[in-house]
Motif scaffolding. Structure first.
Motif, PDB file in Angstrom:
ATOM      1  N   TYR A 160       0.838  -1.207   0.000  1.00  0.00           N
ATOM      2  CA  TYR A 160       0.000   0.000   0.000  1.00  0.00           C
ATOM      3  C   TYR A 160       0.869   1.252   0.000  1.00  0.00           C
ATOM      4  CZ  TYR A 160      -4.463  -2.407   0.722  1.00  0.00           C
ATOM      5  OH  TYR A 160      -5.590  -3.176   0.561  1.00  0.00           O
ATOM      6  N   GLY A 161       2.004   1.178   0.667  1.00  0.00           N
ATOM      7  CA  GLY A 161       2.912   2.316   0.686  1.00  0.00           C
ATOM      8  C   GLY A 161       3.433   2.660  -0.695  1.00  0.00           C
ATOM      9  N   ILE A 162       3.718   1.633  -1.501  1.00  0.00           N
ATOM     10  CA  ILE A 162       4.203   1.860  -2.867  1.00  0.00           C
ATOM     11  C   ILE A 162       3.114   2.487  -3.727  1.00  0.00           C
ATOM     12  CG2 ILE A 162       4.902   0.673  -4.987  1.00  0.00           C
ATOM     13  CD1 ILE A 162       6.472  -1.275  -3.212  1.00  0.00           C
ATOM     14  N   TYR A 163       1.862   2.002  -3.570  1.00  0.00           N
ATOM     15  CA  TYR A 163       0.752   2.600  -4.329  1.00  0.00           C
ATOM     16  C   TYR A 163       0.618   4.077  -4.007  1.00  0.00           C
ATOM     17  CZ  TYR A 163      -0.573  -2.331  -4.858  1.00  0.00           C
ATOM     18  OH  TYR A 163      -0.572  -3.676  -5.120  1.00  0.00           O
ATOM     19  N   GLY A 164       0.685   4.405  -2.733  1.00  0.00           N
ATOM     20  CA  GLY A 164       0.586   5.802  -2.334  1.00  0.00           C
ATOM     21  C   GLY A 164       1.762   6.624  -2.824  1.00  0.00           C
ATOM     22  N   ALA A 165       2.957   6.025  -2.799  1.00  0.00           N
ATOM     23  CA  ALA A 165       4.158   6.733  -3.241  1.00  0.00           C
ATOM     24  C   ALA A 165       4.068   7.086  -4.724  1.00  0.00           C
ATOM     25  CB  ALA A 165       5.398   5.887  -2.971  1.00  0.00           C
ATOM     26  N   VAL A 166       3.528   6.166  -5.532  1.00  0.00           N
ATOM     27  CA  VAL A 166       3.367   6.427  -6.972  1.00  0.00           C
ATOM     28  C   VAL A 166       2.472   7.647  -7.183  1.00  0.00           C
ATOM     29  CG1 VAL A 166       2.410   5.541  -9.131  1.00  0.00           C
ATOM     30  CG2 VAL A 166       3.782   4.043  -7.671  1.00  0.00           C
ATOM     31  N   PHE A 167       1.352   7.702  -6.449  1.00  0.00           N
ATOM     32  CA  PHE A 167       0.406   8.814  -6.608  1.00  0.00           C
ATOM     33  C   PHE A 167       1.032  10.143  -6.162  1.00  0.00           C
ATOM     34  CE2 PHE A 167      -2.742  11.561  -4.510  1.00  0.00           C
ATOM     35  CZ  PHE A 167      -3.538  11.877  -5.599  1.00  0.00           C
ATOM     36  N   PHE A 168       1.577  10.173  -4.954  1.00  0.00           N
ATOM     37  CA  PHE A 168       2.095  11.426  -4.418  1.00  0.00           C
ATOM     38  C   PHE A 168       3.309  11.920  -5.204  1.00  0.00           C
ATOM     39  CE2 PHE A 168      -0.146   9.959  -0.508  1.00  0.00           C
ATOM     40  CZ  PHE A 168      -0.983  11.059  -0.379  1.00  0.00           C
ATOM     41  N   VAL A 189      10.918  11.307 -17.889  1.00  0.00           N
ATOM     42  CA  VAL A 189      12.098  10.587 -17.414  1.00  0.00           C
ATOM     43  C   VAL A 189      12.154  10.611 -15.889  1.00  0.00           C
ATOM     44  CG1 VAL A 189      14.626  10.502 -17.445  1.00  0.00           C
ATOM     45  CG2 VAL A 189      13.374  11.106 -19.522  1.00  0.00           C
ATOM     46  N   VAL A 190      11.826  11.749 -15.291  1.00  0.00           N
ATOM     47  CA  VAL A 190      11.842  11.867 -13.829  1.00  0.00           C
ATOM     48  C   VAL A 190      10.839  10.900 -13.215  1.00  0.00           C
ATOM     49  CG1 VAL A 190      11.425  13.398 -11.877  1.00  0.00           C
ATOM     50  CG2 VAL A 190      12.588  14.272 -13.896  1.00  0.00           C
ATOM     51  N   PHE A 191       9.619  10.862 -13.777  1.00  0.00           N
ATOM     52  CA  PHE A 191       8.570  10.009 -13.216  1.00  0.00           C
ATOM     53  C   PHE A 191       8.894   8.525 -13.392  1.00  0.00           C
ATOM     54  CE2 PHE A 191       4.529   7.667 -13.756  1.00  0.00           C
ATOM     55  CZ  PHE A 191       3.999   7.859 -12.488  1.00  0.00           C
ATOM     56  N   THR A 192       9.283   8.116 -14.593  1.00  0.00           N
ATOM     57  CA  THR A 192       9.540   6.695 -14.839  1.00  0.00           C
ATOM     58  C   THR A 192      10.741   6.180 -14.039  1.00  0.00           C
ATOM     59  OG1 THR A 192      10.796   7.331 -16.832  1.00  0.00           O
ATOM     60  CG2 THR A 192       8.505   6.650 -17.134  1.00  0.00           C
ATOM     61  N   SER A 193      11.781   6.996 -13.909  1.00  0.00           N
ATOM     62  CA  SER A 193      12.937   6.559 -13.122  1.00  0.00           C
ATOM     63  C   SER A 193      12.569   6.429 -11.643  1.00  0.00           C
ATOM     64  CB  SER A 193      14.103   7.548 -13.295  1.00  0.00           C
ATOM     65  OG  SER A 193      13.754   8.850 -12.853  1.00  0.00           O
ATOM     66  N   ASN A 194      11.711   7.332 -11.160  1.00  0.00           N
ATOM     67  CA  ASN A 194      11.233   7.246  -9.778  1.00  0.00           C
ATOM     68  C   ASN A 194      10.425   5.976  -9.558  1.00  0.00           C
ATOM     69  OD1 ASN A 194      11.079   9.617  -7.475  1.00  0.00           O
ATOM     70  ND2 ASN A 194      11.904  10.350  -9.418  1.00  0.00           N
ATOM     71  N   ILE A 195       9.493   5.694 -10.467  1.00  0.00           N
ATOM     72  CA  ILE A 195       8.600   4.546 -10.309  1.00  0.00           C
ATOM     73  C   ILE A 195       9.381   3.244 -10.391  1.00  0.00           C
ATOM     74  CG2 ILE A 195       6.603   3.345 -11.261  1.00  0.00           C
ATOM     75  CD1 ILE A 195       6.170   6.113  -9.818  1.00  0.00           C
ATOM     76  N   CYS A 196      10.329   3.151 -11.302  1.00  0.00           N
ATOM     77  CA  CYS A 196      11.132   1.930 -11.425  1.00  0.00           C
ATOM     78  C   CYS A 196      11.944   1.675 -10.157  1.00  0.00           C
ATOM     79  CB  CYS A 196      12.057   2.026 -12.634  1.00  0.00           C
ATOM     80  SG  CYS A 196      11.211   1.833 -14.223  1.00  0.00           S
ATOM     81  N   ALA A 197      12.454   2.734  -9.552  1.00  0.00           N
ATOM     82  CA  ALA A 197      13.218   2.575  -8.313  1.00  0.00           C
ATOM     83  C   ALA A 197      12.310   2.156  -7.162  1.00  0.00           C
ATOM     84  CB  ALA A 197      13.950   3.874  -7.981  1.00  0.00           C
TER      85      ALA A 197
END
Length: 279
Positions: free
Chosen positions: A117-125, A245-253
């Motif tokens: 759940y933390g990862i789901y929230g992190a993606v949104f925020f 690039v900023v968003f995709t690199s964040n999500i992959c990490a």
């Protein structure tokens, strides 16, 4: 038990020996249970390590698709730089997760639910924060200086605390009960100190619903990730100004953080130079 059954070379097998072999003592049962737990832990570790490697390989493969997505030939290198930077910074999150799980006394079998759940929230925020950062950057280029100031302040604060720790006589762990994030999240809802299985809320005899430590821990994980994002997102914007690039690199990490936690959680608390390295 197996030694008693088969190791008879040079010895005489007595009825007592056979009885011991066929009726394991409580100590033998305890040893067998410990062995089963170790086998389970080893399997869980191997699974987490495999998933971590798979996530890294998928992310590296995705990097080569970036020129097709963004239309820029330099986006592959920008993605790799942003991904490695974000992955390095996210390892520091693990130390906070370990402290939070320990403070709220979250069982190991429920920690995965909190992380999911933390990862789901992190993606949104993070999507919201990156969008705001991209708009601000497009309309006001000097905002990069503000991002840089945030990074310099954060790194200086961490390094100062690290240097100060050498002059402390006692190396006490952080008291999470006074942590601002824990205090903030604990005051958002009426809470109960008791877990209710895997449920986030519990209905007490007074008929009211109370947040369990599992839910408060989840909120603390979310808020701490937002705090970390204040540092990490400006760092990636220092590498590239392309919000994709900023968003995709964040999500992959972030996607590999759950399995990475299972791999490093037992060792991260012993890595005393982790935080200054991040700084």
């Amino acid at each position: 038990t197996e030694m008693l059954k088969y190791s008879t070379i040079g010895t005489t097998t007595t009825p007592t020996t056979l009885k011991a072999a066929n009726n394991p003592s409580p100590n033998n049962k305890q040893t067998a249970a410990t062995s089963d737990n170790n086998s389970s832990d080893n399997l869980e570790y191997k699974t987490a390590l495999t998933r971590t490697l798979q996530t890294i390989l998928l992310s590296l493969s995705f990097a080569f698709a970036m020129p097709t997505i963004t239309g820029s030939s330099s986006s592959t290198l920008e993605f790799l730089a942003g991904y490695l930077l974000e992955l390095s910074l996210s390892i520091d999150n693990l130390l906070v997760f370990v402290l939070l799980f320990s403070y709220f006394d979250i069982p190991r079998n429920l920690q995965g639910k909190v992380l999911d759940y933390g990862i789901y929230g992190a993606v949104f925020f993070r999507a919201v924060m990156i969008a705001i950062g991209a708009v601000a950057l497009e309309n006001f280029k000097p905002i990069l200086l503000v991002f840089a100031a945030v990074l310099v302040f954060s790194s200086g604060k961490i390094l100062t605390e690290f240097v100060d720790s050498f002059f402390k006589e006692d190396d006490d762990e952080e008291d999470m009960s006074t942590n601002p994030i824990v205090t903030f999240t604990s005051n958002l809802f009426p809470t109960t100190p008791h877990l209710n299985g895997s449920s986030f809320f519990s209905t007490l005899p007074d008929g009211l619903r109370y947040a369990t430590p599992l839910f408060v821990c989840l909120l603390s994980v979310e808020v701490s990730d937002i705090v970390f994002a204040v540092d990490s997102i400006p760092a990636v914007f220092g590498v590239t100004e392309d919000p994709t690039v900023v968003f995709t690199s964040n999500i992959c990490a972030i996607a590999g953080l759950r399995s990475l936690y299972a791999v490093l959680s037992s060792a991260v608390a012993q890595l005393r130079f982790l935080e200054p390295s991040v700084a």
